[in-house]
Write a protein that holds these residues in place. Sequence first.
Motif, short mmCIF file in Angstrom:
data_model
loop_
_atom_site.label_atom_id
_atom_site.label_comp_id
_atom_site.label_asym_id
_atom_site.label_seq_id
_atom_site.Cartn_x
_atom_site.Cartn_y
_atom_site.Cartn_z
N ALA A 16 0.83 -1.19 0.00
CA ALA A 16 0.00 0.00 0.00
C ALA A 16 0.87 1.25 0.00
CB ALA A 16 -0.91 0.00 1.22
N LEU A 17 1.86 1.27 0.87
CA LEU A 17 2.70 2.46 0.98
C LEU A 17 3.57 2.65 -0.26
CD1 LEU A 17 3.69 2.14 4.74
CD2 LEU A 17 2.18 3.85 3.72
N TYR A 18 4.01 1.52 -0.85
CA TYR A 18 4.83 1.61 -2.05
C TYR A 18 4.04 2.31 -3.16
CZ TYR A 18 8.16 0.50 -5.70
OH TYR A 18 9.06 0.61 -6.72
N GLY A 19 2.73 2.01 -3.19
CA GLY A 19 1.87 2.62 -4.22
C GLY A 19 1.77 4.13 -4.11
N ILE A 20 1.99 4.69 -2.91
CA ILE A 20 1.88 6.15 -2.78
C ILE A 20 3.22 6.78 -2.39
CG2 ILE A 20 -0.57 6.08 -2.19
CD1 ILE A 20 0.38 6.81 0.75
N LEU A 21 4.30 6.07 -2.67
CA LEU A 21 5.61 6.54 -2.22
C LEU A 21 5.97 7.92 -2.78
CD1 LEU A 21 7.24 5.09 -0.17
CD2 LEU A 21 8.69 4.15 -1.96
N LEU A 50 11.04 5.87 6.49
CA LEU A 50 9.93 5.05 6.00
C LEU A 50 10.08 4.82 4.49
CD1 LEU A 50 7.12 3.72 6.57
CD2 LEU A 50 6.12 5.86 5.79
N ILE A 51 10.37 5.88 3.76
CA ILE A 51 10.51 5.76 2.31
C ILE A 51 11.60 4.75 1.96
CG2 ILE A 51 11.22 7.01 0.22
CD1 ILE A 51 9.88 9.52 1.51
N ASP A 52 12.71 4.87 2.69
CA ASP A 52 13.83 3.97 2.50
C ASP A 52 13.46 2.51 2.77
OD1 ASP A 52 16.44 4.47 1.71
OD2 ASP A 52 17.15 3.72 3.68
N LEU A 53 12.82 2.30 3.91
CA LEU A 53 12.46 0.93 4.31
C LEU A 53 11.47 0.31 3.33
CD1 LEU A 53 12.03 1.39 8.19
CD2 LEU A 53 13.85 0.11 7.02
N ILE A 54 10.49 1.11 2.90
CA ILE A 54 9.45 0.59 2.01
C ILE A 54 10.05 0.28 0.63
CG2 ILE A 54 7.28 1.16 0.81
CD1 ILE A 54 6.96 0.54 3.79
N ASP A 55 10.90 1.18 0.18
CA ASP A 55 11.57 0.98 -1.11
C ASP A 55 12.31 -0.36 -1.11
OD1 ASP A 55 11.60 2.20 -3.48
OD2 ASP A 55 13.02 3.79 -2.95
N THR A 56 13.12 -0.58 -0.08
CA THR A 56 13.91 -1.80 0.03
C THR A 56 13.01 -3.04 0.14
OG1 THR A 56 15.43 -0.44 1.31
CG2 THR A 56 15.87 -2.81 1.24
N SER A 67 9.98 -3.45 -0.77
CA SER A 67 9.24 -3.72 -1.99
C SER A 67 10.10 -4.44 -3.02
CB SER A 67 8.70 -2.40 -2.56
OG SER A 67 7.91 -2.67 -3.67
N ILE A 68 11.35 -4.00 -3.10
CA ILE A 68 12.26 -4.64 -4.05
C ILE A 68 12.41 -6.13 -3.71
CG2 ILE A 68 14.70 -4.77 -4.73
CD1 ILE A 68 14.68 -1.64 -4.38
N HIS A 69 12.41 -6.44 -2.40
CA HIS A 69 12.54 -7.84 -1.99
C HIS A 69 11.22 -8.59 -1.99
CE1 HIS A 69 16.32 -6.10 -0.38
NE2 HIS A 69 16.81 -7.28 -0.77
N GLY A 70 10.16 -7.94 -2.43
CA GLY A 70 8.87 -8.61 -2.51
C GLY A 70 8.21 -8.82 -1.15
N HIS A 71 8.63 -8.06 -0.15
CA HIS A 71 8.01 -8.19 1.17
C HIS A 71 6.67 -7.46 1.19
CE1 HIS A 71 12.30 -8.76 2.90
NE2 HIS A 71 11.78 -9.91 2.48
N GLN A 72 5.77 -7.97 2.08
CA GLN A 72 4.44 -7.37 2.12
C GLN A 72 4.10 -6.73 3.45
OE1 GLN A 72 2.12 -10.79 1.16
NE2 GLN A 72 2.03 -10.27 -1.01
N TYR A 73 4.56 -7.36 4.53
CA TYR A 73 4.07 -6.95 5.84
C TYR A 73 5.08 -6.10 6.58
CZ TYR A 73 0.49 -10.24 4.62
OH TYR A 73 -0.52 -10.87 3.96
N PHE A 74 4.66 -4.91 6.91
CA PHE A 74 5.53 -3.92 7.51
C PHE A 74 6.12 -4.43 8.83
CE2 PHE A 74 5.86 -0.01 10.20
CZ PHE A 74 6.87 0.62 9.49
N GLU A 75 5.27 -4.98 9.68
CA GLU A 75 5.74 -5.39 11.01
C GLU A 75 6.64 -6.62 10.90
OE1 GLU A 75 2.66 -4.80 10.11
OE2 GLU A 75 1.76 -3.33 11.48
N ARG A 76 6.12 -7.64 10.22
CA ARG A 76 6.83 -8.91 10.16
C ARG A 76 8.10 -8.81 9.31
NH1 ARG A 76 4.04 -13.62 6.89
NH2 ARG A 76 5.17 -12.51 5.25
#
Lengths: 402, 380
Positions: free
Chosen positions: B107-112, B211-217, B219-228
């Motif tokens: 979700a966040l990647y979509g509005i980065l 946050l932008i940094d973490l989400i970017d990374t 997403s590249i690794h195909g991760h979905q869940y922010f907490e986990r």
Amino acid sequence: MAKEMIAMLLAGGQGSRLYALTEKLAKPAVPFGGKYRIIDFPLSNCVNSGIDTVGILTQYQPLVLNEYIGNGQPWDLDRLYGGVHVLPPYQKASGSDWYKGTANAIYQNLSFIERYDPEYVIILSGDQICKQDYSDFLRFHKEKNAEFSVAVMEVPWEEAPRFGLMVADEDDRITEFQEKPKNPKSNLASMGIYIFNWDILKKYLEEDEADPNSENDFGNNIIPNLLKDNRRMYAYHFSGYWKDVGTISSLWEANMEVLDPDNSGIDLFDDDWKIYSRKRTMTGHKVSAGAVIENSMITDGCNIKGEVRHSILFEGVKVEKGAIIEDAVIMGCSVIKAGAVVKHCIIAENVTIGKNAVVGEMPSDGENNVATIGAGITIGDNAKIGPKAMINKNVEEGGEQW
Amino acid sequence: MVVSNTSALGIIFPNSYDLLIPELVNVRLMASIPFASRYRLIDFILSSMTHSDIGNVSIMVNNNYHSLMDHLGSGREWDLVRKNGGLHIFPPFAEKASKPYTGRVDALYGILDFIRDQKEKYVVLTDTNIAVNFDFKAMIQAHVDSGADVTIAYNEQEIPKGFLKSGPKDKSFYYTFDVEDGKISKIYVNSKESGVQNLSMNIYVIDKELLIDLIDTASIHGHQYFERDVLLSNINRLNIQGYKYDGYIARITDMKSYFDENMKLLDDYNLDALFSGFPIYTKLHGGDPTRYLEGAKVQDIMAADGCVIEGNVENSILFRGVKIAKGATVKNCILMQGTVVESGASIEYLVTDKNVTISAGKEMKGTDSFPVYIGKFQTV
């Protein structure tokens, strides 16, 4: 872009016969019926009748009214072109004047009307409880090809001398106007609601202003002048609920009539003609075990632990255990403490009635006294407020006022 | 535009935990579940944000969001009609390769790009399954003072039954923490531990750039869940602080908790605890006060405006415009907007959705542990 009809709403009156209730606010801003103020009625009528431009003429204590109207959004009157505008008296290059009379108030705002270049102007009064379709009134005005029309109510003949009366022929054309006459020739009372053709209104207001002897009043000056010139004047019959809530007892009575829509004729619960108001956000009201509520209206934010019978409670009223309320109108955020007995009265906003205090009483034969407590007043514990009292100062513990 | 050094952007996930309460989200989502006689769940988080000077709020709607759009309108009631910021609703982007998001990272990647463009220094992320009167300002200040990378709000309570019984299918993750000296040293996913835990409220404060940094990374690794996938796997690298909240909290994790949390508000003490802080705003409707007619007998109820009551009502929550006819009996019920209980009907432990009609003379009973739910527009 011209508007067909715009409304000018006279809201400057002090409402001096409401005493304690209008010390700090203008009469149109007086709360009514649980969650409304009087001005909600003409404003909602305008919107429901398709009028989207309203000028509100204010003069006396306008703060509460101004804040309440705000941008007009609750009535859908926040419009790009038109909408609601509060029009207080203002300073001009030639000097400044208070509004000298109803006609003068409109005269001083002719330039406001000019901006919308309407064909018709409806003049409304901000102190009546009435649901009325002004578009039907306009239809009548156009059908009669009138230059001026006034809404009239049939009143009982014996009460006619209290009103301004229109004498009309069988075609409803007005032939004579009698202001509070001893010997009425008609029982058609003016409701103080007029439709003018804009050019006629402008002409007569300008002429009236030029007359140094005029009181600048619609009833006393403008209407007689129109008659004198034999203008096409018509009386529009209105037969619904209409109440001028100019006195404490009529205001109390109108509130009580809201509780009985089937018989009184004032139905606030009718979805086809809604009355809009500016609301506050409060939680739903709460009723505790041991509370009694009969034939009453309770609004958001109330907390009821005592007994409430045949009464209207506005937003956020608290009724403590053992308090007894009957035939009462209690406005926003007032607190009735434990054991207090409150009957047949109007209690304004933010009032505190102390423990075991007594306010008002049920009237005995032939009397109709309504005890009245002004906004923000504190009535001390065990105090006693008589049925004719009008309280605008705090009453201390154990004090008595009659 | 003046940007203070504690200014934050709000991002709300209104669909979180939808699957835990399938009955009520059949026609809506978690954020728009009616609560406490006249509110929707999102009102609490949204009003709290407004009062905490968060005037730039994005809502990441995923599905079933019409009721929420209708409720929020332009955001005026929450004072979120602003030239700078205001209310943004982000529906799933209709693109060939896109579909509703599965996790916060998606979700966040979509509005980065949108997030990147905002002037605020911090981001607040929240769900909507809790009703709280929350001071975000204090939490952001704590975040700034502690120098944390991420701050997570939690309260101390047992893990709710609704969480414990949720299966892997529900994709409803919940998190508990070990907190040492304010620092979160361990994050547990879907712990079954009994007793009082540090249970995450899923309210996060994080520096925007991080946050932008973490989400970017991620997403590249195909991760979905922010907490986990993001916080848990970086727990040694990031300074994650806990922010303990000990105010009133109503947490909705299943039908039973929905019922209980509503009923709890019949106690003045709880009602004051939830509402005595900032005012909670909601969509304003016209409508008259509630009328009590001849024959009405009520005790221990909370009722919104516009109801007409002629029958017996006890220990119940009534939403707007509920009608209880003569001789009807209502006990321990939650009746949503427009519910009509006709004469002589008798109901107990019922949750009726909007515009339900209980026909004359009908009797219907649930129990305290299993309140019966009646769907929208049903006639019984």
